[in-house]
Design an enzyme around this catalytic site. Structure first.
Site, short mmCIF file in Angstrom:
data_model
loop_
_atom_site.label_atom_id
_atom_site.label_comp_id
_atom_site.label_asym_id
_atom_site.label_seq_id
_atom_site.Cartn_x
_atom_site.Cartn_y
_atom_site.Cartn_z
N GLU A 1 6.15 7.38 -4.33
CA GLU A 1 7.24 6.66 -3.82
C GLU A 1 8.03 7.33 -2.80
O GLU A 1 9.14 7.55 -2.50
CB GLU A 1 8.40 6.53 -5.03
N ASN B 1 0.90 6.43 -4.08
CA ASN B 1 1.27 5.64 -5.18
C ASN B 1 2.68 4.95 -4.88
O ASN B 1 3.57 5.82 -4.43
CB ASN B 1 1.36 6.20 -6.50
N HIS C 1 5.32 -3.13 -11.33
CA HIS C 1 6.29 -3.28 -12.39
C HIS C 1 6.94 -4.80 -12.11
O HIS C 1 7.68 -4.73 -11.03
CB HIS C 1 7.45 -2.28 -12.21
N GLU D 1 0.49 1.34 -12.83
CA GLU D 1 1.78 1.20 -13.87
C GLU D 1 2.18 -0.26 -14.24
O GLU D 1 3.21 -0.41 -14.21
CB GLU D 1 2.89 1.83 -13.34
N ASP E 1 3.61 -3.68 -15.80
CA ASP E 1 4.11 -4.11 -16.97
C ASP E 1 4.80 -5.28 -16.76
O ASP E 1 4.98 -5.57 -15.30
CB ASP E 1 4.91 -3.11 -17.62
#
Length: 356
Positions: free
Chosen positions: A169, A210, A246, A275, A277
């Site tokens: 990030e 990432n 996400h 990651e 979801d």
């Protein structure tokens, strides 16, 4: 990925009674012509590793959690146990037990490991942030502290980690470099430094950048591409791009995701969904679960359409331990399994997805 820190835990419980799946890299489970029975078999069929973030407390205390984790997944990521505040809560005092537990469980169950994360602006130990703020840690000392942290952690797990999220990030939502203690005190060159230090500590591990919203945010995509090209021009070792993934069903699916992946893989990088979801505004309804399943399926299809997409990792596999309710008020149910570990439509949708 920001999640609540893991509390102090008791000694690891023995997993001796848990069934240990065979190494999927060495075993043909024969899904020819039929829907795979689980995600491990899907991983073998597609050639893409299926992973999950691991809650260390649940890994130790909940046998049903361990059973599903080790049955379904060929890849794991420590949700919090490898973050800086977890491994060095006091300066020079390292607490490796939680991270070691994830790595050892993976070894016993034929799983590869993603290291997460070496450098981030969140979940830093208080001794570090306080020292920088009050000036007792100088910029020169900060650089040495960062180098020692990267070198120590990567060296400890040399040969046991498939890929590291080296920097996490580093680009803000507006496409500017994120203002962090690293950028403020060390300048943008810290990114190249940490990749070089990580490569020196483990010559064979895959090194990733990432980020979140990289699936659709044009400003963030363009800046991240520029960072990668700059690193490559300077012969800095970088191997992969991580898309956190996400998503929420109240927003449109990022329909250009596969093409965005290709913009990075065309530079010679491998890609990973790191990651994944898909949250929803509660309460859960059958219609919302169907939309969630569609988003998961489309994400996997996008990954499978890009030959260099090598990993599809979910950020926790059960709603029992999802980070989402703690960060998004009134939202949740983001995972493949519900709180009772029953598979949801999204899980079945993944099993029915194949390469184009």
């Amino acid at each position: 990925m920001l999640a609540a820190p893991v509390p102090a835990l008791a000694a690891p419980a023995s997993n001796a009674a848990d069934p240990a799946p065979a190494d999927p890299a060495q075993t043909d489970r024969g899904s020819h012509g039929r829907t795979p029975r689980d995600l491990r078999e899907l991983a073998h069929k597609t050639g893409v590793r299926f992973g999950s973030a691991v809650d260390v407390a649940a890994l130790r205390a909940e046998r049903d959690y361990r059973t599903v984790l080790n049955r379904e997944f060929t890849h794991v990521t420590a949700e919090n146990a490898m973050k800086w505040e977890s491994v060095e809560p006091q300066r020079g005092v390292f607490t490796w037990a939680d991270a070691d537990a994830v790595v050892e469980n993976a070894r016993r169950n034929g799983q590869k490991v993603r290291g997460h994360t070496l450098v981030w602006h969140n979940q830093l130990p208080a001794w570090l942030t306080t020292g920088v703020e009050n000036g007792t840690i100088s910029d020169t000392e900060l650089r040495k502290i960062l180098r020692d942290h990267v070198t120590t952690q990567v060296s400890r797990y040399r040969g046991k980690i498939r890929a590291w999220d080296v920097v996490n990030e580093v680009v803000d939502d507006d496409g500017a470099m994120r203002q962090t203690i690293w950028l403020t005190h060390l300048g943008p060159g810290y990114i190249a430094d940490v990749f070089r230090w990580a490569r020196k500590a483990d010559p064979h591990v895959k090194l990733y950048i990432n980020d979140y919203n990289l699936e659709w945010n044009t400003a963030k995509i363009d800046t991240t591409l520029a960072i990668v090209k700059d690193l490559q021009a300077k012969r800095v070792p970088i191997d992969g791009i991580g898309f956190q993934g996400h998503l929420g069903i109240q927003y449109d699916y990022p329909g250009d995701w596969a093409n965005v992946m290709r913009r990075f893989t065309d530079l010679g990088l491998e890609a990973a969904v790191t990651e994944m979801d898909v949250r929803m505004i509660l309460p859960v309804t059958p219609e919302k679960l169907a939309t969630q399943a569609d988003y998961y399926g489309r994400a996997l299809s996008d990954c499978l359409s890009v030959p260099a997409c090598r990993e599809f990792t979910v950020w926790g596999f059960t709603d029992r331990h999802s980070w989402v309710p703690g960060w998004f008020d009134g939202e949740g149910a983001a995972c493949l399994f519900d709180e009772s570990l029953a598979p949801k439509p999204a899980y079945r949708r993944l099993l029915a997805t194949s390469r184009p």
